[in-house]
Design an enzyme around this catalytic site. Structure first.
Site, PDB file in Angstrom:
ATOM      1  N   TYR A  55       0.832  -1.218   0.000  1.00 55.55           N
ATOM      2  CA  TYR A  55       0.000   0.000   0.000  1.00 55.55           C
ATOM      3  C   TYR A  55       0.858   1.257   0.000  1.00 55.55           C
ATOM      4  CZ  TYR A  55      -3.711  -3.297   0.387  1.00 55.55           C
ATOM      5  OH  TYR A  55      -4.554  -4.354   0.106  1.00 55.55           O
ATOM      6  N   GLN A  93     -15.388   2.253  -5.102  1.00 54.09           N
ATOM      7  CA  GLN A  93     -14.630   1.097  -4.605  1.00 54.09           C
ATOM      8  C   GLN A  93     -13.145   1.461  -4.576  1.00 54.09           C
ATOM      9  OE1 GLN A  93     -16.318  -2.882  -6.317  1.00 54.09           O
ATOM     10  NE2 GLN A  93     -16.614  -1.300  -7.894  1.00 54.09           N
ATOM     11  N   ASN A  94     -12.804   2.575  -5.190  1.00 55.57           N
ATOM     12  CA  ASN A  94     -11.391   2.938  -5.346  1.00 55.57           C
ATOM     13  C   ASN A  94     -10.835   3.510  -4.054  1.00 55.57           C
ATOM     14  OD1 ASN A  94     -11.804   2.172  -7.968  1.00 55.57           O
ATOM     15  ND2 ASN A  94     -12.019   4.265  -8.741  1.00 55.57           N
ATOM     16  N   ASP A  96      -8.057   5.414  -4.326  1.00 55.20           N
ATOM     17  CA  ASP A  96      -7.280   6.600  -4.733  1.00 55.20           C
ATOM     18  C   ASP A  96      -8.056   7.863  -4.343  1.00 55.20           C
ATOM     19  OD1 ASP A  96      -8.444   5.781  -7.971  1.00 55.20           O
ATOM     20  OD2 ASP A  96      -9.011   7.626  -6.945  1.00 55.20           O
ATOM     21  N   HIS A 111     -14.322   0.891   0.193  1.00 56.45           N
ATOM     22  CA  HIS A 111     -13.195  -0.031   0.415  1.00 56.45           C
ATOM     23  C   HIS A 111     -12.026   0.670   1.090  1.00 56.45           C
ATOM     24  CE1 HIS A 111     -14.684  -2.884  -3.015  1.00 56.45           C
ATOM     25  NE2 HIS A 111     -15.384  -3.010  -1.891  1.00 56.45           N
ATOM     26  N   CYS A 119      -6.491   2.638  13.139  1.00 58.49           N
ATOM     27  CA  CYS A 119      -6.104   1.866  14.329  1.00 58.49           C
ATOM     28  C   CYS A 119      -7.238   0.892  14.654  1.00 58.49           C
ATOM     29  CB  CYS A 119      -5.881   2.797  15.529  1.00 58.49           C
ATOM     30  SG  CYS A 119      -5.548   1.835  17.040  1.00 58.49           S
ATOM     31  N   THR A 178     -16.161  -0.913 -13.407  1.00 56.69           N
ATOM     32  CA  THR A 178     -15.989  -2.008 -12.454  1.00 56.69           C
ATOM     33  C   THR A 178     -16.332  -3.329 -13.138  1.00 56.69           C
ATOM     34  OG1 THR A 178     -16.589  -2.882 -10.268  1.00 56.69           O
ATOM     35  CG2 THR A 178     -18.321  -1.716 -11.474  1.00 56.69           C
ATOM     36  N   ASN A 203     -18.294   0.825 -19.202  1.00 54.51           N
ATOM     37  CA  ASN A 203     -17.129  -0.036 -19.053  1.00 54.51           C
ATOM     38  C   ASN A 203     -16.429  -0.145 -20.399  1.00 54.51           C
ATOM     39  OD1 ASN A 203     -16.285  -1.124 -16.578  1.00 54.51           O
ATOM     40  ND2 ASN A 203     -16.554  -3.204 -17.341  1.00 54.51           N
ATOM     41  N   LEU A 204     -15.247  -0.801 -20.375  1.00 59.93           N
ATOM     42  CA  LEU A 204     -14.629  -1.086 -21.685  1.00 59.93           C
ATOM     43  C   LEU A 204     -15.380  -2.228 -22.358  1.00 59.93           C
ATOM     44  CD1 LEU A 204     -10.760  -0.952 -21.147  1.00 59.93           C
ATOM     45  CD2 LEU A 204     -12.268   0.789 -22.129  1.00 59.93           C
TER      46      LEU A 204
END
Ligand code: APR
Length: 243
Positions: A55, A93-94, A96, A111, A119, A178, A203-204
């Protein structure tokens, strides 16, 4: 106004064109590391340094990344929709920070987030830059258990109550970038359908949950999402049209 309350779910695909790697592709993160080594609670006991380092690397990679046209279009939609008396709830969900860098507000990071540290002992979270390491001490309770504020597989995603209530009030559900293979996010479209919301995936290629959506719009998010937002704002979007 059509679609007074909108819920948007984003996945790694919205950040791909900003240079942030997706998880599932030939060069995806889960081709470089095994989920069981870096994204399950047991990994923190088995090899904590590997987890922290994974991470740390993703966090360092954020520094020079900027939002793309898809992030910016969502910010514009949120601003404009609120001016017209509607709402846009942005769930990602990212982990970043590109939605924040695009000045979207109240982003729900289900997420977790790379720029936060958690903590597990006192359940406090702190804004975080730099690198973490096993044994880092919590500034609130002193426990040496600080860990990346990332929801691992097998752990409960954050803010599920708020997400659920936003989905139950929405009349438009949009999913962007996603693969639709991780629950509960992959099930959000079913909740939207249950309240008769119109649903569109961007989406792609068709996601694993494509059959649940009213419509799929395929191509790069930096092109398809701004076009869609423009049509919503102009009132020219036709839910019955082919795309
Ligand atoms: N434009 C639109 N979609 C894109 C683009 C793009 N430029 N690039 C990639 N995509 C799509 C891919 O087609 C794919 O369906 O984005 C999706 C990325 O899928 P994943 O890599 O599986 O990412 P995501 O769905 O966000 O993963 C969900 O899995 O590992 C966990 O917690 C992690 O949040 C993550 C979750």
């Amino acid at each position: 106004m059509d679609f007074k309350h909108i819920v948007v779910l984003t996945g790694a695909g919205i950040s791909a064109e900003s240079g942030i790697p997706v998880f599932r592709s030939e060069t995806g993160l889960w081709e470089q590391e095994r989920i069981e080594d870096v994204c399950v609670p047991e990994a923190l006991y088995r090899n904590p340094k590997k987890v922290h380092d994974f991470y740390n690397k993703l966090r360092r990679n954020l520094k020079d990344k900027v939002p793309n046209a898809a992030h910016l279009a969502l910010t514009r939609l949120q601003e404009e929709w609120e001016k017209r008396g509607g709402t846009v709830t942005l769930v990602t969900q990212n982990v970043d920070d590109l939605h924040e860098k695009a000045l979207s507000h109240d982003v729900i990071h289900m997420h977790g987030a790379l720029r936060s540290i958690w903590c597990p002992r006192c359940d406090k979270r702190f804004p975080f830059e730099g690198d973490s390491a096993p044994g880092d001490v919590c500034p609130a309770c002193g426990a040496p258990d600080l860990r990346p504020d990332i929801v691992f597989f097998g752990e409960m995603p954050y803010s599920m109550g708020s997400i659920e209530s936003a989905l139950r009030q929405c009349s438009l559900f949009i999913s962007i970038g996603t693969s639709g293979v991780v629950y509960p996010a992959a099930g959000f479209v079913q909740v939207a359908r249950s309240v008769k919301a119109h649903s569109v995936e961007f989406n792609l290629t068709p996601s694993a949950t494509v059959s649940a959506f009213d419509k799929g719009i395929y191509g790069k998010a930096s092109q398809t999402v701004p076009e869609f937002v423009e049509s919503l704002l102009k009132g020219s979007y036709d839910p019955r049209s082919e795309n």
